[in-house]
Motif scaffolding. Structure first.
Motif, PDB file in Angstrom:
ATOM      1  N   THR A  69       0.813  -1.209   0.000  1.00  0.00           N
ATOM      2  CA  THR A  69       0.000   0.000   0.000  1.00  0.00           C
ATOM      3  C   THR A  69       0.849   1.263   0.000  1.00  0.00           C
ATOM      4  OG1 THR A  69      -1.778  -1.149   1.114  1.00  0.00           O
ATOM      5  CG2 THR A  69      -1.837   1.242   1.195  1.00  0.00           C
ATOM      6  N   TYR A  70       1.905   1.287   0.801  1.00  0.00           N
ATOM      7  CA  TYR A  70       2.715   2.496   0.919  1.00  0.00           C
ATOM      8  C   TYR A  70       3.942   2.475   0.017  1.00  0.00           C
ATOM      9  CZ  TYR A  70      -0.379   3.180   4.797  1.00  0.00           C
ATOM     10  OH  TYR A  70      -1.511   3.325   5.547  1.00  0.00           O
ATOM     11  N   THR A  71       4.442   1.297  -0.297  1.00  0.00           N
ATOM     12  CA  THR A  71       5.634   1.195  -1.139  1.00  0.00           C
ATOM     13  C   THR A  71       5.287   1.068  -2.615  1.00  0.00           C
ATOM     14  OG1 THR A  71       5.678  -1.200  -0.865  1.00  0.00           O
ATOM     15  CG2 THR A  71       6.986   0.103   0.681  1.00  0.00           C
ATOM     16  N   ARG A  90      -4.634   3.000  -5.544  1.00  0.00           N
ATOM     17  CA  ARG A  90      -4.765   4.467  -5.568  1.00  0.00           C
ATOM     18  C   ARG A  90      -5.163   4.887  -6.924  1.00  0.00           C
ATOM     19  NH1 ARG A  90       0.681   5.457  -2.247  1.00  0.00           N
ATOM     20  NH2 ARG A  90       0.408   3.569  -1.138  1.00  0.00           N
TER      21      ARG A  90
END
Length: 90
Positions: A69-71, A90
């Motif tokens: 999700t963040y990487t 996203r």
């Protein structure tokens, strides 16, 4: 190139829980080979990372498997095969 309107290579499954998802991942893993692309599509929390974790565990990956999700991408190398786990949410 993948045509999203081409349903000839699309499989839709309802896996009711984590146990079923894990079992399916262990059944699917031996069928995957270099060059294949598996596209998982589902709502947030649908179990996509759970399935990826099961696939990697079935291929004897012992390290952590987390959602990218963040990487945006997590890369795993198993037996000279590169597994790219993307998050296009996203």
């Amino acid at each position: 190139m993948h045509d999203p309107d081409d349903k000839s290579s699309t499989l839709t499954l309802h896996l009711p829980d984590e146990v079923a998802t894990d079992a399916f991942g262990h059944q699917l893993a031996p069928l995957l080979h270099p060059g294949m692309v598996v596209w998982l599509d589902g709502d947030l929390g649908a179990g996509k990372t759970t399935l990826v974790r099961a696939l990697l565990r079935a291929r004897h990956h012992a390290g952590p498997v987390k959602s990218p999700t963040y990487t945006l991408v997590e890369i795993y190398v198993i037996s000279r095969i590169y597994w790219y786990h993307f998050d296009f949410y996203r």
